[in-house]
Design a protein around this motif. Structure first.
Motif, mmCIF file in Angstrom:
data_model
loop_
_atom_site.group_PDB
_atom_site.id
_atom_site.type_symbol
_atom_site.label_atom_id
_atom_site.label_comp_id
_atom_site.label_asym_id
_atom_site.label_seq_id
_atom_site.Cartn_x
_atom_site.Cartn_y
_atom_site.Cartn_z
ATOM 1 N N ILE A 24 0.842 -1.205 0.000
ATOM 2 C CA ILE A 24 0.000 0.000 0.000
ATOM 3 C C ILE A 24 0.871 1.246 0.000
ATOM 4 O O ILE A 24 0.659 2.180 -0.780
ATOM 5 C CB ILE A 24 -0.941 0.001 1.224
ATOM 6 N N TRP A 25 1.881 1.263 0.863
ATOM 7 C CA TRP A 25 2.793 2.405 0.924
ATOM 8 C C TRP A 25 3.475 2.632 -0.419
ATOM 9 O O TRP A 25 3.532 3.750 -0.925
ATOM 10 C CB TRP A 25 3.815 2.182 2.026
ATOM 11 N N GLN A 26 3.953 1.574 -1.018
ATOM 12 C CA GLN A 26 4.670 1.693 -2.284
ATOM 13 C C GLN A 26 3.767 2.116 -3.433
ATOM 14 O O GLN A 26 4.244 2.631 -4.452
ATOM 15 C CB GLN A 26 5.367 0.368 -2.626
ATOM 16 N N SER A 27 2.450 1.941 -3.277
ATOM 17 C CA SER A 27 1.518 2.319 -4.343
ATOM 18 C C SER A 27 1.137 3.796 -4.302
ATOM 19 O O SER A 27 0.538 4.314 -5.258
ATOM 20 C CB SER A 27 0.239 1.484 -4.239
ATOM 21 N N LEU A 28 1.469 4.484 -3.215
ATOM 22 C CA LEU A 28 1.072 5.883 -3.064
ATOM 23 C C LEU A 28 1.830 6.770 -4.050
ATOM 24 O O LEU A 28 3.032 6.583 -4.273
ATOM 25 C CB LEU A 28 1.331 6.343 -1.629
ATOM 26 N N GLN A 29 1.132 7.741 -4.620
ATOM 27 C CA GLN A 29 1.725 8.568 -5.674
ATOM 28 C C GLN A 29 2.961 9.321 -5.192
ATOM 29 O O GLN A 29 3.968 9.412 -5.889
ATOM 30 C CB GLN A 29 0.688 9.551 -6.215
#
Length: 330
Positions: free
Chosen positions: A288-293
């Motif tokens: 989830i963290w890595q998917s944040l813009q």
């Protein structure tokens, strides 16, 4: 940036010189007996009267400790000296300062023999602590730690109260002039960068062992208000479920809650006292963290350690300088 840093250094230098004696020095070095009596009303609505400007001063909360040093008063007693020195390096305490225990429950056996003229506390002390301090013969002034409706104004209200009690009103006026100049120049500097107008999600966080807890600093926080003054609005304002508390403007969410932030937001945070970094380390492999813009765009910044998020003008000047450095590097 060089001009801002110079101002900050000048302020600290002024404090260091003043630490040898207050700007308006009381007649007696050991007790509040010089000058006319001083009466103030604290946050309880209680009137506290001193014989004169307080010299031997104690404080449980670190923001007040910082105010005192910035005004040229080295406190006699401070709660959790080591913690203060870890979290707030904007001012320096003398080695003579006595540690009186935790911020929530000062050690009365250590405090009572110090012969304090006054003790500054907040209403976060354990039940009965204020009364016990007063019973030991030390006048107590209770202050609110913050006010989310006007965080910067409340900071100056507290500074002015401490200045009145210690007879350092001139130093307080100088401190405010220096701060206002720093803030105005920083606003102009940020406005000239690509970061101008960008919503900032500022937070701290910690690993509970089961999940990472994120603590948003909303627009009602002192840092959020400073960012707004610099033309950087809070990215938390339209995030459903994130509301700041009435005193410090702090909210609570989790990593999943970060997905609700606007895509044009940047994410800034402060690290832990133990040098832990939940965002760089614990969440390194979190999908989830890595998917944040802002993570994908590399728009995540850790601010310098030792910047006390709830501090006074000195700590806020450190914060302002850090913001300008990030803006000018964007």
């Amino acid at each position: 940036m060089k001009r801002l840093t110079a101002l900050a250094v000048a302020a600290v230098a002024t404090v260091a010189l003043a630490a040898c004696g207050t700007t308006e020095e009381p007649a007696d070095e050991n007790s509040a007996t010089g000058g006319d009596p001083i009466t103030v009303t604290d946050e309880r609505g209680v009137e506290v009267t001193l014989d004169g400007p307080a010299v031997k001063v104690g404080a449980t909360e670190w923001n007040v400790v910082e105010y005192l040093v910035s005004l040229g008063i080295q406190p006699t007693a401070v709660s959790d000296v080591k913690g203060f020195q870890t979290w707030d390096n904007s001012v320096q305490l003398d080695d003579s300062v006595t540690d009186i225990g935790t911020r929530g429950e000062p050690n009365l056996d250590t405090l009572a023999p110090l012969g304090l003229d006054v003790m500054f506390v907040t209403d976060s002390l354990v039940e009965g602590a204020v009364e016990q301090i007063e019973d030991s013969g030390v006048p107590v002034i209770v202050m609110n730690g913050g006010d989310a409706t006007d965080p910067i104004g409340h900071m100056w209200k507290n500074v002015d109260l401490v200045a009145e009690v210690t007879g350092t009103q001139d130093a307080a006026a100088d401190l405010k002039d220096q701060f206002d100049t720093t803030l105005a120049e920083a606003k102009e500097a940020v406005a000239a960068t690509d970061l101008a107008g960008t919503p900032v999600a500022f937070a701290d966080g910690w690993d509970t062992g089961e999940a990472v807890t994120v603590r948003p600093f909303t627009s009602g926080s002192q840092l959020g208000a400073i960012l707004a003054e610099l033309g950087l609005p809070s990215a938390w304002e339209d995030v459903e479920g994130v509301e700041g508390d009435a005193v410090y403007g702090l909210g609570q969410t989790d990593v999943e809650g970060l997905t609700k932030l606007p895509e044009d937001a940047v994410f800034w945070y402060i690290g832990g006292a133990d040098e832990s970094d939940v965002y760089a380390d614990t969440l390194a492999d979190n999908a989830i963290w890595q998917s944040l813009q802002f993570v994908k765009d590399g728009e995540v910044e850790r601010l310098p350690d030792g910047t006390w998020m709830f501090g006074g003008p000195a700590a806020m000047t450190q914060f302002i300088d850090a913001v300008v450095a990030i803006a000018e590097g964007s």
